[in-house]
Design a protein around this motif. Sequence first.
Motif, PDB file in Angstrom:
ATOM      1  N   UNK A 130       0.832  -1.195   0.000  1.00  0.00           N
ATOM      2  CA  UNK A 130       0.000   0.000   0.000  1.00  0.00           C
ATOM      3  C   UNK A 130       0.873   1.255   0.000  1.00  0.00           C
ATOM      4  N   UNK A 131       2.019   1.144   0.651  1.00  0.00           N
ATOM      5  CA  UNK A 131       2.920   2.290   0.772  1.00  0.00           C
ATOM      6  C   UNK A 131       4.320   1.733   0.959  1.00  0.00           C
ATOM      7  N   UNK A 132       5.280   2.309   0.217  1.00  0.00           N
ATOM      8  CA  UNK A 132       6.653   1.857   0.381  1.00  0.00           C
ATOM      9  C   UNK A 132       7.109   2.091   1.812  1.00  0.00           C
ATOM     10  N   UNK A 133       7.934   1.186   2.313  1.00  0.00           N
ATOM     11  CA  UNK A 133       8.415   1.351   3.676  1.00  0.00           C
ATOM     12  C   UNK A 133       9.608   0.465   3.943  1.00  0.00           C
ATOM     13  N   UNK A 163      -8.962  -9.018   5.021  1.00  0.00           N
ATOM     14  CA  UNK A 163      -8.452  -7.769   4.458  1.00  0.00           C
ATOM     15  C   UNK A 163      -7.317  -8.013   3.472  1.00  0.00           C
ATOM     16  N   UNK A 164      -7.058  -9.300   3.156  1.00  0.00           N
ATOM     17  CA  UNK A 164      -5.956  -9.679   2.267  1.00  0.00           C
ATOM     18  C   UNK A 164      -4.631  -9.112   2.774  1.00  0.00           C
ATOM     19  N   UNK A 165      -4.424  -9.265   4.080  1.00  0.00           N
ATOM     20  CA  UNK A 165      -3.222  -8.724   4.713  1.00  0.00           C
ATOM     21  C   UNK A 165      -1.966  -9.319   4.102  1.00  0.00           C
ATOM     22  N   UNK A 166      -1.008  -8.456   3.800  1.00  0.00           N
ATOM     23  CA  UNK A 166       0.258  -8.903   3.238  1.00  0.00           C
ATOM     24  C   UNK A 166       1.230  -9.268   4.356  1.00  0.00           C
ATOM     25  N   UNK A 167       2.322  -9.937   3.968  1.00  0.00           N
ATOM     26  CA  UNK A 167       3.351 -10.277   4.944  1.00  0.00           C
ATOM     27  C   UNK A 167       3.910  -9.011   5.592  1.00  0.00           C
ATOM     28  N   UNK A 168       4.156  -7.977   4.791  1.00  0.00           N
ATOM     29  CA  UNK A 168       4.722  -6.747   5.342  1.00  0.00           C
ATOM     30  C   UNK A 168       3.793  -6.106   6.363  1.00  0.00           C
ATOM     31  N   UNK A 169       2.496  -6.067   6.054  1.00  0.00           N
ATOM     32  CA  UNK A 169       1.539  -5.493   6.997  1.00  0.00           C
ATOM     33  C   UNK A 169       1.519  -6.294   8.295  1.00  0.00           C
ATOM     34  N   UNK A 170       1.502  -7.606   8.167  1.00  0.00           N
ATOM     35  CA  UNK A 170       1.495  -8.461   9.357  1.00  0.00           C
ATOM     36  C   UNK A 170       2.776  -8.292  10.166  1.00  0.00           C
ATOM     37  N   UNK A 171       3.925  -8.238   9.467  1.00  0.00           N
ATOM     38  CA  UNK A 171       5.211  -8.158  10.171  1.00  0.00           C
ATOM     39  C   UNK A 171       5.324  -6.881  10.994  1.00  0.00           C
ATOM     40  N   UNK A 172       4.706  -5.810  10.542  1.00  0.00           N
ATOM     41  CA  UNK A 172       4.787  -4.554  11.293  1.00  0.00           C
ATOM     42  C   UNK A 172       3.823  -4.508  12.472  1.00  0.00           C
ATOM     43  N   UNK A 173       2.764  -5.314  12.451  1.00  0.00           N
ATOM     44  CA  UNK A 173       1.839  -5.293  13.591  1.00  0.00           C
ATOM     45  C   UNK A 173       2.088  -6.442  14.562  1.00  0.00           C
TER      46      UNK A 173
END
Length: 576
Positions: free
Chosen positions: A522-525, A559-569
């Motif tokens: 969704x956003x580079x990070x 929500x079709x959560x990505x690995x990156x989204x999961x890893x940050x939460x």
Amino acid sequence: MQPARTERAAHGDLPRARPPRPSSRPNGQWKIDGTTPLNANEEWKQVDDGLAVRERIEQTYSKGGFASIDPTDLHGRFRVWGLYTQRKPGIDGGRTATLEPHELEDEFFMLRVRIDGGQLTTEQLRVIAGISTEFGRDTADLTDRQNIQLHWIEVESMPEIWRRLEAVGLGTTEACGDVPRVILGSPVAGIAADELIDPTPQIDEIQGRFIGDPSLSNLPRKFKSAITGHPSQDVVHEINDVAFVAIEHPELGVGYDLWVGGGLSTAPRLGERLGAFVAPDQVGDVWHGVAQIFRDYGYRRLRNKARLKFLLAEWGTEKFRQVLQDEYLGFALPDGPAAPKPATPGDHVGVHRQRDGRFYIGVTPIVGRVSGPVLAELADVLEAHGSTRLRTTPHQKLVILDVQEDRVASLVTELDRLGLQSRPSLIRRGTIACTGIEFCKLAIVETKGYATNAVLALEERLDGLDLPHPISLHVNGCPNSCARIQTADIGLKGQLITTDAGEQVPGYQVHLGGGLASQDRDEAGLGRTVRGLKVAADGIADYAERVVRRFIADRDAASDETFAQWAHRADEEALQ
């Protein structure tokens, strides 16, 4: 390492580092402090330009051999022509930081073939393959800068190597060093059905006008560029010093969104939008303006602060744009919109229809490793299937162009036979690795072999597991991030680690949850680090399997959560 504390960017959605505190000492900015060299590296660059060393290589060093090379030429100016001494075999990673360069280096070179935009013909590929076989012990690696690197090159061979490369329109000019490096370009430039604009004319203009120009051959550090006309934003633009991303302006038509100041290494920083729209016929002048800002205002006193990202952090986007317009362009750039989030991956793996009805095929070698014989056979296979064009990519992959529909299946079979898969596992597809300790003098840990073993093991262990997205696994042999560890789902930074028994062994610090616009983010990070989270070099597969399975078990599928989204939460326990 943990990213710097951030504040919101003025013209985009990306975080930026807070400006550094002003130094009480001069930073070596030519337009402010004058051009007097403030360190030894700046001294030799002013004594003799790196471009001048080619004549000495051809006329003196190739005849006198390695022992005849002046040390300053060897460790400095040779880089401008794509040449680095490679690591002497048998020196372990624990000695990387304790030995002098001459103690680490062998009497052989890594040679980087510069391929702007990644554009190759089968004739050019066959020449590179021949050089690899005759002079490089069959070595050939696809880099994440769209170049091809060869090893075991002797200085005696360089005149003939240059003759062969330049006879087919290739070269090594400014492939390394404090110069404008290769210009990344969309691997599907000019052929993709959904392309907004073909950036090839802009790449050719920059390459023709400015590469090899002595006025830009002494920059504070490397200067990386990227241009794409494809909506997948397939050139990792957020981590380049200057980048142009195609957009459609509501009044001005198709052009480019201008980004500056990206870079990774030990102080990672994502680039920022200047909020300016650049028309296609302005790209060359704007690129030149940014390069001159770096030359004139970039920090030169300390090498570790000499990238454009540090100047942008001090100035901010508003001042940078103003200086660009007032001092270097002589006109104002119109404001422009940001590009929309990419809807497709930027690695172009798989079979895709071109705008002319033919097909392109994106293929994945394991961690970018190929060889002279493989490249030679690839050229033969492509020509036998009616194709004479291919592209390298910023993801250590290849894209084959211009394949007729009735030849696709046969070509895919032949590519599989060569180890170039168009339908790779999601793990193989997402794994890249730097050169590592095998050849690199800066490396602490081996990379290509460990990463390859991990891919093969994970393909077996995760077979049948329903991965919703590719998992990017980037393996780097030292902290310098040539393999972009901070922008991977799982990024591994090479270092020595201590086992429970107190023994030092090769291993990696783990970064989790990084990504760029072209990687389904969704956003580079930048990735996060977990204190104390390290893995042994031979334990990559064990760790990756464990964390991927935990992600599958914990992710929010709704929500079709990505690995990156999961890893940050996720909490730290889940990431162990």
